[in-house]
Design a protein around this motif. Structure first.
Motif, short mmCIF file in Angstrom:
data_model
loop_
_atom_site.label_atom_id
_atom_site.label_comp_id
_atom_site.label_asym_id
_atom_site.label_seq_id
_atom_site.Cartn_x
_atom_site.Cartn_y
_atom_site.Cartn_z
N ASP A 80 0.82 -1.22 0.00
CA ASP A 80 0.00 0.00 0.00
C ASP A 80 0.85 1.26 0.00
OD1 ASP A 80 -2.39 -1.36 -0.04
OD2 ASP A 80 -2.63 -1.38 2.12
N ASP A 81 1.94 1.27 0.79
CA ASP A 81 2.74 2.49 0.89
C ASP A 81 3.42 2.83 -0.43
OD1 ASP A 81 4.37 0.28 1.06
OD2 ASP A 81 5.69 1.10 2.59
N VAL A 82 3.79 1.81 -1.21
CA VAL A 82 4.37 2.04 -2.53
C VAL A 82 3.28 2.50 -3.49
CG1 VAL A 82 5.56 0.99 -4.50
CG2 VAL A 82 6.20 0.34 -2.16
N PHE A 83 2.12 1.84 -3.44
CA PHE A 83 1.02 2.17 -4.34
C PHE A 83 0.56 3.61 -4.14
CE2 PHE A 83 -3.41 2.26 -5.76
CZ PHE A 83 -3.34 1.55 -6.97
N SER A 101 9.60 -3.05 -3.42
CA SER A 101 8.59 -4.11 -3.53
C SER A 101 9.24 -5.44 -3.83
CB SER A 101 7.58 -3.77 -4.63
OG SER A 101 6.85 -2.61 -4.31
N ASP A 102 8.63 -6.51 -3.33
CA ASP A 102 9.11 -7.87 -3.56
C ASP A 102 8.89 -8.23 -5.03
OD1 ASP A 102 9.84 -10.49 -3.54
OD2 ASP A 102 8.32 -11.15 -2.12
N LEU A 103 9.96 -8.46 -5.76
CA LEU A 103 9.85 -8.75 -7.19
C LEU A 103 9.19 -10.09 -7.48
CD1 LEU A 103 13.22 -7.42 -8.67
CD2 LEU A 103 10.98 -6.33 -8.67
N SER A 104 9.06 -10.95 -6.46
CA SER A 104 8.40 -12.22 -6.69
C SER A 104 6.91 -12.04 -6.97
CB SER A 104 8.58 -13.15 -5.49
OG SER A 104 7.92 -12.63 -4.34
N LEU A 139 -0.39 -2.45 -11.85
CA LEU A 139 0.03 -2.40 -10.45
C LEU A 139 -1.19 -2.33 -9.55
CD1 LEU A 139 2.78 0.32 -11.03
CD2 LEU A 139 3.07 -2.16 -11.06
N ALA A 140 -1.31 -3.29 -8.63
CA ALA A 140 -2.47 -3.37 -7.74
C ALA A 140 -2.01 -3.69 -6.33
CB ALA A 140 -3.45 -4.43 -8.23
N THR A 141 -2.89 -3.47 -5.37
CA THR A 141 -2.56 -3.78 -3.97
C THR A 141 -3.15 -5.11 -3.52
OG1 THR A 141 -4.48 -2.53 -3.21
CG2 THR A 141 -2.37 -1.36 -3.32
#
Length: 389
Positions: A80-83, A101-104, A139-141
């Motif tokens: 959420d904080d990145v989004f 963000s985790d690239l996985s 890009l989604a949360t």
């Protein structure tokens, strides 16, 4: 030069970012994202038919000659904080957008065959790495928004299967399940099967099947076959359009895990079929039957979906009823617990000689847990459940 083009999807609360990068940068990004799953092995398989191989060989040759491919579509479930910082108009690279963000969480939504062709062309000719291609990032949360986006806007692939689409977001879906269902004791993967030694332990691919069964409210779910029923496809999409659907599935999975743990307290020395409490939910037929019973009670029968408020009220009531039962079970000694679960009756029912044993067992458990739900978990024993079919 900044080449970021942002659009906000108000329907699914996703950001669409279209940009360009070199093939080398793209391959590095995808390989980093999937290194824990054997590079690209977690994604939809590269097609291996004779026609597909010939087309891919032509695509490889075209890439070497400088062809511009259609945009590859990548999905990412981010924090959420990145989004909340998006859009970043001044960003010069995707790495600046994704931050820590985790690239996985990255998934190839559309472009698996093109990616395979790029990898092959790069191996044959290293200068291909410097060629540029267009990429669209979604890009989604939440994984729900990503699945909805794929099923509604990306169902032109043939053959269309729900399982195949879910496989694309398999890893972030399972990660989200583990975060939201604390009662899951263990979630094994195809690479690390392990052995079920207690309640609340399930295989990841079985969880995906439960996810489909919960939405469709059907026990006859074959996650490996195409979903040809148009009504089933619409039911699945309609449920995903409800922002509470994902949370309701997690709650249902939590109900399953908690009941499984309570039953698993009964642990006699003999270990034949259906002699221990954990044997009840040790197989997929019982898990499917329970999840479908909960889904039908909460969501409504297929074609008669309940309103969001009704779903929430019904789920809360079921949780309270099951909690009362679990409190009762946890207060029983092992002998009384055995008397409650009545595995002797279950064995007698399941030992009947019938054709299509798997389908018969699913029907038995579906009826059994339908009774349990309809009786609001207020039973003196499970015998009425086992004898319902």
């Amino acid at each position: 030069m900044n080449n970021m083009d942002w659009l906000y999807d108000e329907r699914t609360q996703c950001w669409s970012l279209q940009t360009t990068m070199t093939i080398g940068e793209y391959v590095d990004l995808i390989n980093d994202a999937h290194q824990t799953r054997g590079a690209l092995s977690g994604q939809r398989d590269v097609l291996t038919t004779t026609t597909a191989k010939r087309i891919r060989a032509r695509m490889v040759a075209d890439i070497k000659l400088g062809a511009v491919l259609p945009p590859v579509v990548i999905g990412a479930v981010i924090e959420d904080d990145v989004f909340n910082t998006l859009p970043i108009d001044e960003a010069d690279s995707v790495n600046e957008v994704l931050g820590d963000s985790d690239l996985s969480s990255l998934s190839i939504i559309d472009g698996m065959q093109r990616t395979a062709a790029m990898l092959e062309a790069q191996r044959d000719d290293p200068t291909v790495s410097n060629r540029r291609l267009r990429i669209e990032f979604w890009l989604a949360t939440t994984v729900r928004a990503m699945i909805y986006r794929m099923l509604v806007l990306n169902t032109g692939q043939v053959p269309w299967t729900i399982s195949r689409q879910l496989t694309v977001v398999f890893s972030p879906l399972l990660e989200e399940i583990q975060r939201n269902v604390p009662d899951l004791a263990k979630l094994s993967t195809p690479d690390d099967r392990g052995r079920r030694v207690g309640g609340g332990q399930y295989a990841s691919d079985d969880i995906v099947e439960l996810y489909i069964a919960f939405s469709l409210r059907k026990t006859a779910v074959d996650a490996k076959e195409a979903v040809s029923d148009e009504f089933s496809r619409l039911d699945f999409v309609d449920n995903l359009s409800d922002t509470e659907f994902q949370a309701q599935f997690y709650e249902a999975l939590g109900l399953l895990a908690r009941l499984d743990k309570s039953f698993s307290r009964y642990e006699p020395k003999e270990s034949t079929r259906y002699t221990r409490g954990r044997d009840i939910f040790g197989g997929q037929p019982a898990r499917i039957g329970f999840i479908v019973a909960i889904a039908t009670a909460v969501l409504g029968r297929p074609g008669a979906n309940r309103l969001a408020e009704q779903r929430g009220t019904r789920l809360t009531a079921l949780k309270e009823a099951q909690n009362s039962l679990i409190e009762k079970l946890d207060g029983l000694n092992e002998a009384d617990l055995a008397e409650f679960i009545r595995l002797d009756v279950l064995r007698e029912v399941l030992d009947r000689r019938v054709g299509q044993v798997g389908r018969y067992e699913r029907a038995v458990f579906a009826e059994a847990f339908k009774v349990l739900v309809e009786e609001k978990f207020a039973l003196d024993s499970l015998e009425p459940c086992w004898r319902a079919n």
